[in-house]
Each structure stands twice: as structure tokens, then as C-alpha cells.
Design an enzyme around this catalytic site. Structure first.
Site, short mmCIF file in Angstrom:
data_model
loop_
_atom_site.label_atom_id
_atom_site.label_comp_id
_atom_site.label_asym_id
_atom_site.label_seq_id
_atom_site.Cartn_x
_atom_site.Cartn_y
_atom_site.Cartn_z
N GLU A 140 0.61 -1.11 -0.19
CA GLU A 140 -0.02 -0.07 -0.14
C GLU A 140 0.70 1.52 0.09
OE1 GLU A 140 -4.60 0.17 1.01
OE2 GLU A 140 -3.09 0.31 2.82
N ASP A 253 -4.56 -8.65 8.03
CA ASP A 253 -3.37 -7.66 9.00
C ASP A 253 -3.52 -8.32 9.89
OD1 ASP A 253 -2.92 -6.00 6.63
OD2 ASP A 253 -4.55 -4.60 7.69
O1 RIB Z 1 -6.19 -4.28 5.51
C1 RIB Z 1 -7.75 -3.18 5.91
C2 RIB Z 1 -7.52 -2.17 5.79
O2 RIB Z 1 -7.02 -1.34 4.88
C3 RIB Z 1 -7.71 -0.79 6.52
O3 RIB Z 1 -7.51 -0.21 7.44
C4 RIB Z 1 -7.74 0.58 5.17
O4 RIB Z 1 -7.10 1.29 5.19
C5 RIB Z 1 -7.04 -0.25 4.08
O5 RIB Z 1 -5.65 0.33 4.01
#
Ligand code: RIB
Length: 304
Positions: A140, A253
Site C-alpha cells: 500500500e 493484517d
Molecule cells: O487492511 C485493511 C486496511 O486497508 C484498512 O484499514 C484501510 O485503511 C486499507 O488500507
């Protein structure tokens, strides 16, 4: 249990705006949401908070802007005992995620990168030192920052966990030899062209991922089906733990943070993925992203 582990995360820090609705709208459809809320998120920050809540000494490497969201997110990381000395302030807006959450807890997420796009690859990598036991990185942030940090960690022999979210056709060949490469279903499709829907397609996609990345292990996160673990010779499918799903946001996550720490502690990939599955089940039963990460006590009490 994980107190002696020194972890670093290079990744995104986002303010999440969560809009709840009975179902997500079709193209051209207008509908009424039921409620909305703001939460702390970003794949990198969620994983950092996940590691810290489980007890690891955790440093976050990333960027926020000097705006209201940036200050709040930094404060939340500090309150969760994350070392924020690797976070710089740059750009005009902090990263933002708009999350459409349906009644089944399934989401659609759109991210505005903001300050996350300002991470300087060389500066970020300089925070990865011989005092780092494990590095977690996601997709990201800009590709160059990911590549620089991962390659530095691999070169130093640091356990490196590459979470492949969000879905994109990333040049895995630029980073060779991570310890664990871990995409979810849509990320697997984006990287390999194969959706891992059955044992055959799971194996085919794992083989491609391992061949392209030269990872030691490929761990596919398969949502409510659990996860698949491929070591280049054997495939193991580990079922998920049943949960009452409220919000699937950040479950991946949470899985990644728990799996990484247990792998560093025990060196056992299957034990690590099983703990990741437990952590993921806890996360889906709670609202929000960073806020759904369990503490070590909660995780080890799970199912007892
Ligand atoms: O993995 C979840 C996350 O993806 C969210 O918290 C959002 O911010 C995106 O980045």
C-alpha cells in the site's frame, strides 16, 4: 511470549471512514447507509498495532501529513506502544480509506494514498537495522519503497514477511528470497491470474508465486476457508476458526501480525499460520481495523 521480538513495519497509515449499509450499491444505484464512523487504519499501521498488542517491540516506518488525521493516527500508534520515530511528516493530506461495509461484514475499500506516497525508499530502508528481527511490508506504498526495504532486510538475513495487499500486479521479481509471501484470494488473482478456488488452483498459484519471488514459504489467506501453506514441496490447508463476522476489515493484517511473531518465536510455519487463523477470527468478530487487533492474552485465550 513475544516480548523479546524486535519488529519493524514499513507501510501505510490511513484514516478509515466506515460507511455501513445493508448491501453495497450496484452501478447507478443510490441507497441509504445505516451509520458511519471513523477509525484508525492503513495496512501498515494495523499490522504494527497487531504486533505491539501481541507484545513485540514494534517500530513503524511511514509518512503522515501534518493534519488532523495525521496527528490522531500518530497518537493512536503511540497509545498502542508503537515506536513512531520512523514516521515522517510530509505531504498535504494523510492517507484515507473509504470502506463500504455490508450487513455480512464484507467490505469494498478505496484508498487515497496521500502522505503514504511520499515515503523515501532509501530513508525508509535506513530504519531496518541489525536490531530488527522481523520486517513486515505490504503493497500500500510506492513499489520502490517496498522493494528497497524488502531487499535490505533479505540482505541482512532478517525474517521478512510480505503481505501482498492491496491487490496489484506487483513486480515480485524485484525482490527475491522473502521468508513468507502472503496474498489473499484477490491478491493471488492479481499476481498470478489464478483465483485460488480449489486445491488445484491453490497449488498452481502457489507454484507461480514461489517461482517468481523465491520465497521460503507462500501462505495464501483464504478468508473463511482459512489458509494454504506451500513450502515448495508440500501443501497444507489449515481451516479457519468459526467466528460471528461483524467486519472483515483488517482480518488479514491481524493474521499476518500473529503469524509473523509466532514464526519468529517457534520457526514453525504451520503453528504460526494456525495462530494467524485464530487472530483473524478474532478480528472479524470486531468492528474497525486497528481496533480489532487482539492482545496476547485475548489471542491465547481464544477457543478455551
Ligand atoms: O487492511 C485493511 C486496511 O486497508 C484498512 O484499514 C484501510 O485503511 C486499507 O488500507
Amino acid at each position: 511470549m513475544f516480548e523479546n521480538i524486535r519488529a519493524a513495519v514499513m507501510g501505510s497509515i490511513n484514516a478509515d471512514m466506515i460507511l455501513q449499509m445493508p448491501k453495497v450499491p450496484e452501478v447507478g444505484e443510490n441507497l441509504l447507509g445505516t451509520q458511519y464512523s471513523y477509525a484508525c487504519g492503513g495496512k501498515g499501521a494495523n499490522q504494527a498495532i497487531g504486533l505491539a498488542r501481541l507484545g513485540a517491540k514494534t517500530k513503524m516506518i511511514g509518512k503522515v501529513a501534518s493534519d488532523t488525521n495525521g496527528h490522531k493516527l500518530l497518537q493512536n500508534l503511540r497509545e498502542n506502544h508503537v515506536d513512531v520515530s520512523g514516521i515522517g511528516t510530509q505531504g498535504s493530506q494523510t492517507g484515507l480509506a473509504v470502506i463500504l461495509l455490508d450487513a455480512d461484514g464484507k467490505n469494498r475499500i478505496v484508498v487515497y494514498e496521500g502522505a503514504n506516497a511520499e515515503i523515501d525508499p532509501v530513508q525508509a530502508a535506513s530504519y531496518i537495522t541489525d536490531e530488527t528481527d522481523v520486517l513486515l511490508v505490504q503493497f500500500e506504498t510506492k513499489e520502490d519503497a517496498v522493494v528497497e526495504c524488502v531487499n535490505r532486510a533479505v540482505q541482512k538475513g532478517i525474517t521478512t514477511v510480505l503481505d501482498c495487499g492491496p491487490a496489484k500486479a506487483f513486480a515480485l521479481e524485484r525482490m527475491q528470497g522473502v521468508t513468507i509471501l502472503s496474498p489473499n484470494e484477490s491478491e493471488t488473482k492479481a499476481l498470478t491470474g489464478i483465483f485460488p478456488e480449489n486445491e488445484q488452483s491453490i497449488l498452481a498459484s502457489c507454484e507461480i508465486l514461489m517461482q517468481r519471488s523465491k520465497a521460503t514459504f507462500v501462505v495464501l489467506k483464504l478468508g473463511e476457508r482459512g489458509c494454504a501453506v506451500w513450502d515448495g514441496k508440500q501443501m497444507q490447508l489449515l481451516p479457519a476458526y468459526p467466528a460471528k463476522t461483524v467486519d472483515t476489515t483488517a482480518a488479514g493484517d491481524c493474521f499476518t501480525a500473529a503469524m509473523a511473531l509466532e514464526f519468529v518465536r517457534s520457526g514453525k510455519i504451520l503453528t504460526a499460520c494456525d495462530l494467524g487463523n485464530k487472530a483473524g477470527s478474532i478480528a472479524v468478530s470486531r468492528m474497525g481495523a486497528a481496533s480489532s487487533m487482539p492482545t496476547a492474552n485475548e489471542l491465547f485465550a481464544f477457543g478455551k
